[in-house]
Scaffold this motif. Sequence first.
Motif, mmCIF file in Angstrom:
data_model
loop_
_atom_site.group_PDB
_atom_site.id
_atom_site.type_symbol
_atom_site.label_atom_id
_atom_site.label_comp_id
_atom_site.label_asym_id
_atom_site.label_seq_id
_atom_site.Cartn_x
_atom_site.Cartn_y
_atom_site.Cartn_z
ATOM 1 N N GLY A 197 -16.592 0.974 -12.212
ATOM 2 C CA GLY A 197 -17.249 1.712 -11.136
ATOM 3 C C GLY A 197 -17.211 0.998 -9.793
ATOM 4 O O GLY A 197 -17.955 1.343 -8.883
ATOM 5 N N ASP A 198 -16.336 0.018 -9.646
ATOM 6 C CA ASP A 198 -16.236 -0.767 -8.415
ATOM 7 C C ASP A 198 -14.981 -0.462 -7.608
ATOM 8 O O ASP A 198 -14.575 -1.259 -6.769
ATOM 9 N N LEU A 199 -14.359 0.697 -7.837
ATOM 10 C CA LEU A 199 -13.101 1.018 -7.193
ATOM 11 C C LEU A 199 -13.309 1.467 -5.752
ATOM 12 O O LEU A 199 -13.902 2.496 -5.481
ATOM 13 N N THR A 200 -12.847 0.639 -4.830
ATOM 14 C CA THR A 200 -12.819 0.959 -3.405
ATOM 15 C C THR A 200 -11.480 0.481 -2.866
ATOM 16 O O THR A 200 -10.799 -0.336 -3.500
ATOM 17 N N LEU A 201 -11.129 0.958 -1.687
ATOM 18 C CA LEU A 201 -9.883 0.517 -1.068
ATOM 19 C C LEU A 201 -9.916 -0.987 -0.824
ATOM 20 O O LEU A 201 -8.954 -1.697 -1.100
ATOM 21 N N GLN A 202 -11.036 -1.475 -0.344
ATOM 22 C CA GLN A 202 -11.157 -2.909 -0.076
ATOM 23 C C GLN A 202 -10.986 -3.722 -1.349
ATOM 24 O O GLN A 202 -10.241 -4.695 -1.373
ATOM 25 N N ARG A 203 -11.670 -3.317 -2.412
ATOM 26 C CA ARG A 203 -11.574 -4.075 -3.669
ATOM 27 C C ARG A 203 -10.167 -4.000 -4.251
ATOM 28 O O ARG A 203 -9.673 -4.964 -4.826
ATOM 29 N N LEU A 204 -9.501 -2.853 -4.117
ATOM 30 C CA LEU A 204 -8.153 -2.709 -4.659
ATOM 31 C C LEU A 204 -7.156 -3.600 -3.926
ATOM 32 O O LEU A 204 -6.281 -4.192 -4.542
ATOM 33 N N THR A 205 -7.306 -3.718 -2.622
ATOM 34 C CA THR A 205 -6.314 -4.454 -1.834
ATOM 35 C C THR A 205 -6.672 -5.910 -1.563
ATOM 36 O O THR A 205 -5.804 -6.682 -1.172
ATOM 37 N N GLU A 206 -7.947 -6.298 -1.760
ATOM 38 C CA GLU A 206 -8.290 -7.694 -1.504
ATOM 39 C C GLU A 206 -7.608 -8.590 -2.534
ATOM 40 O O GLU A 206 -7.345 -8.176 -3.651
ATOM 41 N N GLU A 207 -7.323 -9.773 -2.111
ATOM 42 C CA GLU A 207 -6.679 -10.790 -2.931
ATOM 43 C C GLU A 207 -5.259 -10.414 -3.339
ATOM 44 O O GLU A 207 -4.682 -11.033 -4.214
ATOM 45 N N SER A 208 -4.716 -9.371 -2.737
ATOM 46 C CA SER A 208 -3.309 -9.081 -2.986
ATOM 47 C C SER A 208 -2.507 -9.770 -1.880
ATOM 48 O O SER A 208 -2.969 -9.909 -0.761
ATOM 49 N N ASP A 209 -1.334 -10.204 -2.233
ATOM 50 C CA ASP A 209 -0.545 -10.932 -1.251
ATOM 51 C C ASP A 209 0.055 -9.986 -0.213
ATOM 52 O O ASP A 209 0.017 -8.768 -0.343
ATOM 53 N N THR A 210 0.599 -10.568 0.819
ATOM 54 C CA THR A 210 1.177 -9.788 1.914
ATOM 55 C C THR A 210 2.290 -8.882 1.414
ATOM 56 O O THR A 210 2.423 -7.753 1.851
ATOM 57 N N VAL A 211 3.099 -9.362 0.479
ATOM 58 C CA VAL A 211 4.204 -8.563 -0.036
ATOM 59 C C VAL A 211 3.688 -7.271 -0.656
ATOM 60 O O VAL A 211 4.235 -6.195 -0.427
ATOM 61 N N THR A 212 2.612 -7.350 -1.407
ATOM 62 C CA THR A 212 2.043 -6.150 -2.017
ATOM 63 C C THR A 212 1.587 -5.174 -0.940
ATOM 64 O O THR A 212 1.877 -3.979 -1.011
ATOM 65 N N ARG A 213 0.887 -5.643 0.064
ATOM 66 C CA ARG A 213 0.407 -4.767 1.141
ATOM 67 C C ARG A 213 1.555 -4.167 1.941
ATOM 68 O O ARG A 213 1.477 -3.034 2.400
ATOM 69 N N ASP A 214 2.644 -4.910 2.096
ATOM 70 C CA ASP A 214 3.787 -4.409 2.847
ATOM 71 C C ASP A 214 4.492 -3.269 2.130
ATOM 72 O O ASP A 214 5.261 -2.531 2.739
ATOM 73 N N ASP A 215 4.241 -3.110 0.835
ATOM 74 C CA ASP A 215 4.837 -2.040 0.038
ATOM 75 C C ASP A 215 3.860 -0.917 -0.257
ATOM 76 O O ASP A 215 4.097 -0.091 -1.133
ATOM 77 N N LEU A 216 2.731 -0.883 0.461
ATOM 78 C CA LEU A 216 1.713 0.156 0.254
ATOM 79 C C LEU A 216 1.712 1.170 1.383
ATOM 80 O O LEU A 216 1.996 0.845 2.536
ATOM 81 N N VAL A 262 1.279 2.753 6.661
ATOM 82 C CA VAL A 262 2.548 2.557 5.965
ATOM 83 C C VAL A 262 2.977 1.111 6.176
ATOM 84 O O VAL A 262 3.149 0.664 7.305
ATOM 85 N N GLY A 263 3.112 0.380 5.067
ATOM 86 C CA GLY A 263 3.513 -1.026 5.137
ATOM 87 C C GLY A 263 4.916 -1.202 5.699
ATOM 88 O O GLY A 263 5.750 -0.297 5.654
ATOM 89 N N LYS A 264 5.170 -2.407 6.202
ATOM 90 C CA LYS A 264 6.426 -2.629 6.920
ATOM 91 C C LYS A 264 7.665 -2.528 6.033
ATOM 92 O O LYS A 264 8.720 -2.128 6.514
ATOM 93 N N ASN A 265 7.571 -2.845 4.753
ATOM 94 C CA ASN A 265 8.741 -2.694 3.878
ATOM 95 C C ASN A 265 9.101 -1.227 3.673
ATOM 96 O O ASN A 265 10.275 -0.881 3.575
#
Length: 145
Positions: free
Chosen positions: A34-53, A69-72
């Motif tokens: 029950g803790d699913l939020t955008l912040q929780r999903l994306t925190e602690e993910s590396d830059t590469v992961t965010r660049d593909d989101l 839209v991520g840069k990749n």
Amino acid sequence: MSLEVFSGTSIPRELTTAAMEFLWAKWKTLHATGDLTLQRLTEESDTVTRDDLAFLIPAGTDDFVFMYVGKNIQTGFRRDPTGPRLVQSGHPVAKAAGEVFRQVSDTMTPAFFRFPGRRVHNGLMWQGLVLPLQLDSMVMLACHL
């Protein structure tokens, strides 16, 4: 152009990347607790992961708007699709992708899809993981491509 779609409680591990598996596992854990939020999903993910989101929100009954839209992904599409609606993108799979996004949004069940590139990067197999997030009164989709 058609999409191959896998919906439900599992994704084909032999087709995914390590980043997709990480996001899938994190989404399942946060959803279950029950803790699913955008912040929780994306925190602690590396830059590469965010660049593909990419993050999309519904626009009317049959369309979605790219909010981020991520840069990749921008590099892969050879432009920044942030802002316009999905159907305005002119991409050959926009309609089929919109159907997948609508299903994910309606059922709140993740999906994995793949399709062959034709217009951009001919022959390259594109794949994506679509994860739904409930944000107050609307659903946001986090898509890893």
